[in-house]
Design an enzyme around this catalytic site. Structure first.
Site, PDB file in Angstrom:
ATOM      1  N   ASP A  92     -28.906  -9.218 -10.510  1.00 46.98           N
ATOM      2  CA  ASP A  92     -28.793  -8.234 -11.606  1.00 46.98           C
ATOM      3  C   ASP A  92     -30.055  -8.062 -12.468  1.00 46.98           C
ATOM      4  O   ASP A  92     -29.958  -7.943 -13.710  1.00 46.98           O
ATOM      5  CB  ASP A  92     -27.608  -8.599 -12.521  1.00 46.98           C
ATOM      6  CG  ASP A  92     -26.277  -8.647 -11.778  1.00 46.98           C
ATOM      7  OD1 ASP A  92     -26.265  -8.327 -10.582  1.00 46.98           O
ATOM      8  OD2 ASP A  92     -25.260  -9.017 -12.399  1.00 46.98           O
ATOM      9  N   CYS A 123     -23.549 -14.065 -14.753  1.00 51.54           N
ATOM     10  CA  CYS A 123     -23.505 -13.647 -13.349  1.00 51.54           C
ATOM     11  C   CYS A 123     -24.168 -14.638 -12.397  1.00 51.54           C
ATOM     12  O   CYS A 123     -23.754 -14.778 -11.247  1.00 51.54           O
ATOM     13  CB  CYS A 123     -24.106 -12.260 -13.200  1.00 51.54           C
ATOM     14  SG  CYS A 123     -23.046 -10.999 -13.946  1.00 51.54           S
ATOM     15  N   LYS A 183     -21.979  -4.880  -7.269  1.00 54.27           N
ATOM     16  CA  LYS A 183     -20.792  -5.724  -7.506  1.00 54.27           C
ATOM     17  C   LYS A 183     -20.141  -5.329  -8.834  1.00 54.27           C
ATOM     18  O   LYS A 183     -20.822  -5.171  -9.840  1.00 54.27           O
ATOM     19  CB  LYS A 183     -21.186  -7.212  -7.496  1.00 54.27           C
ATOM     20  CG  LYS A 183     -22.177  -7.620  -8.577  1.00 54.27           C
ATOM     21  CD  LYS A 183     -22.430  -9.114  -8.514  1.00 54.27           C
ATOM     22  CE  LYS A 183     -23.373  -9.596  -9.573  1.00 54.27           C
ATOM     23  NZ  LYS A 183     -23.017  -9.317 -10.978  1.00 54.27           N
TER      24      LYS A 183
HETATM   25  N1  TIU Z   1     -25.358  -9.956 -14.966  1.00 51.69           N
HETATM   26  C1  TIU Z   1     -24.703 -10.550 -15.951  1.00 51.69           C
HETATM   27  O1  TIU Z   1     -24.920 -11.709 -16.254  1.00 51.69           O
HETATM   28  N2  TIU Z   1     -23.814  -9.752 -16.678  1.00 51.69           N
HETATM   29  C2  TIU Z   1     -23.491  -9.979 -17.998  1.00 51.69           C
HETATM   30  O2  TIU Z   1     -22.661  -9.267 -18.564  1.00 51.69           O
HETATM   31  N3  TIU Z   1     -24.169 -10.963 -18.645  1.00 51.69           N
HETATM   32  C3  TIU Z   1     -24.109 -11.279 -19.968  1.00 51.69           C
HETATM   33  O3  TIU Z   1     -24.676 -12.293 -20.362  1.00 51.69           O
HETATM   34  N4  TIU Z   1     -23.479 -10.463 -20.811  1.00 51.69           N
END
Ligand code: TIU
Length: 226
Positions: free
Chosen positions: A30, A168, A135
């Site tokens: 991400d 994530c 995802k």
């Molecule tokens: N990619 C991921 O970690 N999504 C989140 O929402 N992370 C947060 O720390 N909010």
């Protein structure tokens, strides 16, 4: 370490990581504008982006290392379909963000597939032939084909990077660990909006004899791979 002659020993915590060069993939979680840049999902949640923005060059260097080795690279994006049919109301409606998932922001609709803000940051962008997975959840195995893709390619070892460490990245690493993958997280190629959460996540992952996996800085991996 394991006695297998083809393993490369990487200095790591809590003990050396036995990397299997023929069966290792890099997983970059991400690294999207939605988490790194102003106006994206991360900022709408009220976060300071600076710790996450700071790792971008290190993640790019890790990607370059795997490209030099010609080892597989898998990029994930947290994203939802434009009709939000894959976004549970519990995820969209919880809390009090400045903008909710699907709302129009300065980089397009928040966390929606295909919008400018949902793209991976330019310096970490996937190259042709690299795997890109959208995802809807925090973990990379939920509602995706990641399991099948890794199995088809005979991957047994995963090197992790990306954001955020305790959300994530940790969820994906725990899902992978339960499926039998040997997981190594690159400490300076992952970040949280909360430095103390990152530190705690790294501690939890490698505690109890690598209960979830190993951690190491990029220089240690680079040194081991030569
Ligand atoms: N990619 C991921 O970690 N999504 C989140 O929402 N992370 C947060 O720390 N909010």
């Amino acid at each position: 370490m394991s006695g297998a002659p083809d393993r490369i020993e990487v200095a790591a915590s809590p003990f050396p990581y036995p990397l299997d060069p023929a069966h290792t993939a890099l997983v970059v979680i991400d690294m999207q504008r939605d988490f790194v840049e102003p106006g994206g999902f991360g900022e709408t949640l009220g976060n300071d982006l600076s710790p996450v923005a700071a790792i971008v060059p290190t993640v790019a260097a890790l990607i370059a290392l795997f490209r030099r080795k010609q080892w597989p690279i898998l990029h994930t994006r947290e994203s939802h379909k434009p009709d939000l049919s894959d976004c549970p109301p519990a995820k969209r409606l919880r809390g009090n963000p400045a903008l909710r998932i699907g709302d129009e922001g300065p980089m397009g609709r928040i966390l929606v597939r295909g919008e400018p803000g949902n793209a991976i940051v330019a310096t970490c962008a996937p190259a042709p032939g690299e795997i890109v997975i959208d995802k809807p959840g925090k973990g990379m195995f939920y509602a995706t084909e990641v399991g099948e893709i890794l199995k088809e390619r005979g991957i047994t070892h995963l090197v992790f990077a990306g954001v955020t460490t305790e959300v994530c990245v940790q969820t994906s690493m725990r899902e992978a660990n339960d499926r039998g993958y040997e997981c190594l997280l690159i400490e300076d190629a992952t970040a949280s909006y909360f430095p103390r959460f990152k530190a705690a996540a790294l501690d939890m992952i490698r505690a109890q004899g690598a209960i979830v996996g190993w951690t190491t800085p990029l220089y240690a991996l680079s040194k081991a791979l030569g």
